[in-house]
Motif scaffolding. Structure first.
Motif, PDB file in Angstrom:
ATOM      1  N   TYR A   1       3.440  43.248  -9.032  1.00  0.00           N
ATOM      2  CA  TYR A   1       2.226  42.752  -9.699  1.00  0.00           C
ATOM      3  C   TYR A   1       2.570  41.980 -10.965  1.00  0.00           C
ATOM      4  CZ  TYR A   1       0.058  46.063  -6.508  1.00  0.00           C
ATOM      5  OH  TYR A   1      -0.319  46.747  -5.386  1.00  0.00           O
ATOM      6  N   THR A   2       3.338  40.920 -10.824  1.00  0.00           N
ATOM      7  CA  THR A   2       3.735  40.097 -11.957  1.00  0.00           C
ATOM      8  C   THR A   2       3.448  38.635 -11.645  1.00  0.00           C
ATOM      9  OG1 THR A   2       5.985  40.132 -11.052  1.00  0.00           O
ATOM     10  CG2 THR A   2       5.515  41.642 -12.848  1.00  0.00           C
ATOM     11  N   ARG A   3       3.279  37.851 -12.691  1.00  0.00           N
ATOM     12  CA  ARG A   3       2.953  36.434 -12.532  1.00  0.00           C
ATOM     13  C   ARG A   3       4.204  35.607 -12.275  1.00  0.00           C
ATOM     14  NH1 ARG A   3      -2.147  34.986 -14.239  1.00  0.00           N
ATOM     15  NH2 ARG A   3      -3.344  36.605 -15.321  1.00  0.00           N
ATOM     16  N   GLY A   4       4.007  34.478 -11.586  1.00  0.00           N
ATOM     17  CA  GLY A   4       5.105  33.566 -11.326  1.00  0.00           C
ATOM     18  C   GLY A   4       6.051  34.112 -10.280  1.00  0.00           C
ATOM     19  N   GLY A   5       7.112  33.369 -10.038  1.00  0.00           N
ATOM     20  CA  GLY A   5       8.094  33.817  -9.063  1.00  0.00           C
ATOM     21  C   GLY A   5       7.589  33.745  -7.642  1.00  0.00           C
ATOM     22  N   LEU A   6       8.077  34.627  -6.813  1.00  0.00           N
ATOM     23  CA  LEU A   6       7.727  34.626  -5.398  1.00  0.00           C
ATOM     24  C   LEU A   6       6.259  34.994  -5.231  1.00  0.00           C
ATOM     25  CD1 LEU A   6       9.371  34.275  -2.695  1.00  0.00           C
ATOM     26  CD2 LEU A   6       9.295  36.767  -2.522  1.00  0.00           C
ATOM     27  N   PRO A   7       5.496  34.224  -4.455  1.00  0.00           N
ATOM     28  CA  PRO A   7       4.092  34.587  -4.245  1.00  0.00           C
ATOM     29  C   PRO A   7       3.958  36.015  -3.744  1.00  0.00           C
ATOM     30  CG  PRO A   7       4.516  32.388  -3.394  1.00  0.00           C
ATOM     31  CD  PRO A   7       5.853  32.972  -3.769  1.00  0.00           C
ATOM     32  N   ARG A   8       2.901  36.662  -4.175  1.00  0.00           N
ATOM     33  CA  ARG A   8       2.701  38.079  -3.843  1.00  0.00           C
ATOM     34  C   ARG A   8       2.767  38.323  -2.345  1.00  0.00           C
ATOM     35  NH1 ARG A   8      -1.111  42.237  -4.950  1.00  0.00           N
ATOM     36  NH2 ARG A   8      -0.636  43.873  -3.428  1.00  0.00           N
ATOM     37  N   GLN A   9       2.204  37.408  -1.536  1.00  0.00           N
ATOM     38  CA  GLN A   9       2.199  37.662  -0.090  1.00  0.00           C
ATOM     39  C   GLN A   9       3.618  37.724   0.474  1.00  0.00           C
ATOM     40  OE1 GLN A   9       0.612  35.061  -1.513  1.00  0.00           O
ATOM     41  NE2 GLN A   9       0.860  33.137  -0.374  1.00  0.00           N
ATOM     42  N   GLU A  10       4.579  37.019  -0.172  1.00  0.00           N
ATOM     43  CA  GLU A  10       5.941  37.053   0.328  1.00  0.00           C
ATOM     44  C   GLU A  10       6.711  38.253  -0.197  1.00  0.00           C
ATOM     45  OE1 GLU A  10       6.394  32.332   1.346  1.00  0.00           O
ATOM     46  OE2 GLU A  10       7.063  33.016  -0.627  1.00  0.00           O
ATOM     47  N   ARG A  11       6.314  38.801  -1.305  1.00  0.00           N
ATOM     48  CA  ARG A  11       6.852  40.101  -1.708  1.00  0.00           C
ATOM     49  C   ARG A  11       6.368  41.169  -0.724  1.00  0.00           C
ATOM     50  NH1 ARG A  11       6.118  39.873  -8.367  1.00  0.00           N
ATOM     51  NH2 ARG A  11       5.748  37.625  -8.431  1.00  0.00           N
ATOM     52  N   GLU A  12       5.097  41.043  -0.328  1.00  0.00           N
ATOM     53  CA  GLU A  12       4.563  41.978   0.665  1.00  0.00           C
ATOM     54  C   GLU A  12       5.236  41.778   2.021  1.00  0.00           C
ATOM     55  OE1 GLU A  12       2.820  44.422  -0.098  1.00  0.00           O
ATOM     56  OE2 GLU A  12       1.872  43.905  -2.013  1.00  0.00           O
TER      57      GLU A  12
ATOM     58  N   PHE B   1      -1.598  43.678   3.462  1.00  0.00           N
ATOM     59  CA  PHE B   1      -1.581  42.837   2.260  1.00  0.00           C
ATOM     60  C   PHE B   1      -1.005  41.458   2.567  1.00  0.00           C
ATOM     61  CE2 PHE B   1      -1.182  46.786  -0.667  1.00  0.00           C
ATOM     62  CZ  PHE B   1      -2.564  46.877  -0.776  1.00  0.00           C
ATOM     63  N   ALA B   2       0.111  41.425   3.296  1.00  0.00           N
ATOM     64  CA  ALA B   2       0.746  40.144   3.616  1.00  0.00           C
ATOM     65  C   ALA B   2      -0.195  39.252   4.411  1.00  0.00           C
ATOM     66  CB  ALA B   2       2.043  40.376   4.386  1.00  0.00           C
ATOM     67  N   SER B   3      -0.904  39.836   5.362  1.00  0.00           N
ATOM     68  CA  SER B   3      -1.853  39.067   6.176  1.00  0.00           C
ATOM     69  C   SER B   3      -3.018  38.547   5.347  1.00  0.00           C
ATOM     70  CB  SER B   3      -2.397  39.929   7.321  1.00  0.00           C
ATOM     71  OG  SER B   3      -1.448  40.077   8.336  1.00  0.00           O
ATOM     72  N   GLN B   4      -3.603  39.428   4.552  1.00  0.00           N
ATOM     73  CA  GLN B   4      -4.784  39.045   3.779  1.00  0.00           C
ATOM     74  C   GLN B   4      -4.463  37.955   2.767  1.00  0.00           C
ATOM     75  OE1 GLN B   4      -5.902  42.847   2.184  1.00  0.00           O
ATOM     76  NE2 GLN B   4      -6.887  43.533   4.083  1.00  0.00           N
ATOM     77  N   LEU B   5      -3.297  38.032   2.137  1.00  0.00           N
ATOM     78  CA  LEU B   5      -2.949  37.079   1.090  1.00  0.00           C
ATOM     79  C   LEU B   5      -2.424  35.762   1.645  1.00  0.00           C
ATOM     80  CD1 LEU B   5      -1.247  39.629  -1.317  1.00  0.00           C
ATOM     81  CD2 LEU B   5      -3.421  38.465  -1.719  1.00  0.00           C
TER      82      LEU B   5
ATOM     83  N   VAL C   1       2.481  37.917  10.926  1.00  0.00           N
ATOM     84  CA  VAL C   1       2.714  39.289  10.473  1.00  0.00           C
ATOM     85  C   VAL C   1       2.662  40.254  11.656  1.00  0.00           C
ATOM     86  CG1 VAL C   1       1.836  41.155   9.029  1.00  0.00           C
ATOM     87  CG2 VAL C   1       1.872  38.811   8.148  1.00  0.00           C
ATOM     88  N   GLN C   2       1.695  40.062  12.537  1.00  0.00           N
ATOM     89  CA  GLN C   2       1.565  40.962  13.680  1.00  0.00           C
ATOM     90  C   GLN C   2       2.763  40.849  14.619  1.00  0.00           C
ATOM     91  OE1 GLN C   2      -0.943  43.268  13.872  1.00  0.00           O
ATOM     92  NE2 GLN C   2       0.334  44.131  15.510  1.00  0.00           N
ATOM     93  N   ARG C   3       3.321  39.653  14.760  1.00  0.00           N
ATOM     94  CA  ARG C   3       4.509  39.504  15.619  1.00  0.00           C
ATOM     95  C   ARG C   3       5.691  40.276  15.041  1.00  0.00           C
ATOM     96  NH1 ARG C   3       3.105  34.216  15.960  1.00  0.00           N
ATOM     97  NH2 ARG C   3       4.870  33.577  14.660  1.00  0.00           N
ATOM     98  N   ILE C   4       5.833  40.284  13.718  1.00  0.00           N
ATOM     99  CA  ILE C   4       6.908  41.080  13.120  1.00  0.00           C
ATOM    100  C   ILE C   4       6.729  42.544  13.483  1.00  0.00           C
ATOM    101  CG2 ILE C   4       7.873  41.896  10.931  1.00  0.00           C
ATOM    102  CD1 ILE C   4       7.187  39.116   9.777  1.00  0.00           C
ATOM    103  N   LEU C   5       5.494  43.030  13.422  1.00  0.00           N
ATOM    104  CA  LEU C   5       5.236  44.426  13.770  1.00  0.00           C
ATOM    105  C   LEU C   5       5.481  44.687  15.245  1.00  0.00           C
ATOM    106  CD1 LEU C   5       1.955  45.151  11.746  1.00  0.00           C
ATOM    107  CD2 LEU C   5       4.326  45.603  11.069  1.00  0.00           C
ATOM    108  N   ASP C   6       5.036  43.777  16.099  1.00  0.00           N
ATOM    109  CA  ASP C   6       5.107  44.001  17.548  1.00  0.00           C
ATOM    110  C   ASP C   6       6.499  43.737  18.115  1.00  0.00           C
ATOM    111  OD1 ASP C   6       2.422  44.614  17.525  1.00  0.00           O
ATOM    112  OD2 ASP C   6       1.770  42.642  18.228  1.00  0.00           O
ATOM    113  N   GLU C   7       7.128  42.660  17.678  1.00  0.00           N
ATOM    114  CA  GLU C   7       8.362  42.199  18.297  1.00  0.00           C
ATOM    115  C   GLU C   7       9.607  42.517  17.478  1.00  0.00           C
ATOM    116  OE1 GLU C   7       7.858  38.047  19.133  1.00  0.00           O
ATOM    117  OE2 GLU C   7       5.866  38.337  20.008  1.00  0.00           O
ATOM    118  N   GLY C   8       9.428  42.831  16.213  1.00  0.00           N
ATOM    119  CA  GLY C   8      10.568  43.115  15.358  1.00  0.00           C
ATOM    120  C   GLY C   8      10.898  41.953  14.449  1.00  0.00           C
TER     121      GLY C   8
END
Length: 385
Positions: free
Chosen positions: A261-272, A294-298, A305-312
């Motif tokens: 939860y910090t400003r700048g740098g990598l966008p929050r969705q990519e930290r998620e 969070f990654a999906s919503q942002l 995101v779902q493919r990462i969960l389903d397929e690895g």
């Protein structure tokens, strides 16, 4: 300036030889909360004047040494070996026994070396370290029962679990920072974990979670515990369980906030994204559900995101998400296998060092978070849609 245990003010800086004013020092200073509370977590676990539980100094440093050796991190292991040898009554023979990490063996065989056979409590703690480092998704309530049978109370089990998970985070943070600086690092040993991680059952739905130990009741929390259970956390059995060691929980939460939860740098969705990938590799269905959501919503990239969960984690992705996924995956293995090529791939996509630090710290933190969630309870479907 040093802590009560003689540890330098910032252990990460000391182990990496980060000089004040150097590029890496300036980079860490751009994430002051994460940097400060990473050390604060160490102090709460190892250097607190009044420990929250009765886990002894010997047990704490022995567990930390075991985790560092399992990861093959020589400088970190040397630090903890020195701290352990300085504890009251500890002999070189005990340190050698703790460091005796033998090749992988079936779970039915003793996890600790034979010289520890007369120390049932310490042996149980080291066996738990082996489990959480190498096979975190294989943990069951019986593993906590084994700690209880060895004489550990619920609060002590939380402290030991936090400690093992924290050192797993330290290993990955050290590796990532060294790569950002461009250090020449010896090749990691053979990948030993995570083993037995599930490959199915991942979802973006909101799940419940059932603890295997009794958390403090919401109406019974102390003032110290209430201070580290803000807002809805007071209603969470997971956080009320971690509040059995409130000092460590407070520092862990502050570290988490400083990373995500910090400003700048990598966008929050990519930290998620990095948190999701780490959770997928470790097999933490609950953490993956929270952070994939969070990654999906942002990002508005629900399908990816779902493919990462389903397929690895090897599922097809665009170049940027592929590079972030790859470094998070390589940091998650035991030992971490991230190398200069992972950092180079991010830089070629115009990610700067602050972006890369954010990705590293997000993945490293979930080595900590996953090990707690996997070893203290079970995910469960929500009672309502």
């Amino acid at each position: 300036m040093t802590t009560r245990s003689g540890t330098p003010t910032d252990l990460i800086d000391t182990l990496l030889g980060i000089e004040p004013g150097s590029p890496l020092a300036r980079l860490r200073a751009r994430r002051p909360e994460a940097t400060h509370h990473t050390q604060g977590s160490y102090d709460a676990l190892f250097a607190s004047a009044v420990p929250a539980t009765t886990v002894t100094t010997t047990e704490r440093f022995a567990a930390a040494l075991r985790v560092a050796r399992l990861h093959g991190d020589q400088p970190l292991a040397e630090h903890y070996a020195g701290q352990l040898l300085g504890a009251d009554g500890v002999t070189k023979e005990l340190v050698t026994a703790v460091e005796d990490v033998r090749p992988l063996r079936p779970a039915t065989e003793p996890a600790a070396p034979e010289p520890l056979s007369g120390q049932g409590r310490l042996r149980a703690i080291l066996a738990h370290a082996d489990l959480l480092v190498l096979r975190p998704a294989a943990a069951t309530p019986a593993d906590l029962d084994a700690l209880a049978e060895a004489g550990l109370g619920a609060a002590e089990i939380i402290t030991v679990s936090q400690l093992i998970a924290y050192v797993s985070f330290q290993v990955r943070l050290l590796a990532g920072l060294a790569l950002i600086r461009g250090d020449e690092r010896s090749a990691p040993g053979p990948v030993r974990g995570p083993l037995e991680a599930p490959q199915t059952g991942f979802t973006q739905e909101q799940l419940g979670w059932t603890p295997w130990l009794e958390p403090v009741a919401a109406g019974d929390v102390t003032d110290e515990q209430r201070a580290v259970l803000p807002g809805q956390r007071l209603q969470s059995p997971y956080f009320r369980l971690l509040a059995l060691d409130p000092e460590v929980l407070g520092e862990r939460t502050a570290t988490d906030n400083g990373i995500f939860y910090t400003r700048g740098g990598l966008p929050r969705q990519e930290r998620e994204l990095a948190a999701t990938v780490t959770s997928r590799v470790n097999g933490c269905v609950f953490c993956a559900s929270v952070h994939s959501r969070f990654a999906s919503q942002l990002s508005k990239r629900d399908g990816d995101v779902q493919r990462i969960l389903d397929e690895g984690v090897d599922t097809p992705l665009d170049d940027r998400w592929r590079a972030i996924t790859d470094i998070a995956t390589a940091l998650t293995t035991t030992p971490p296998t991230a190398g200069h090529a992972h950092v180079a791939a991010l830089r070629e996509l115009d990610l700067d060092d602050l972006d890369i630090l954010d990705a590293v710290q997000a993945a490293a933190f979930f080595a900590w978070a996953n090990r707690l969630m996997l070893s203290l309870g079970d995910p469960e479907p929500p009672t309502q849609p």
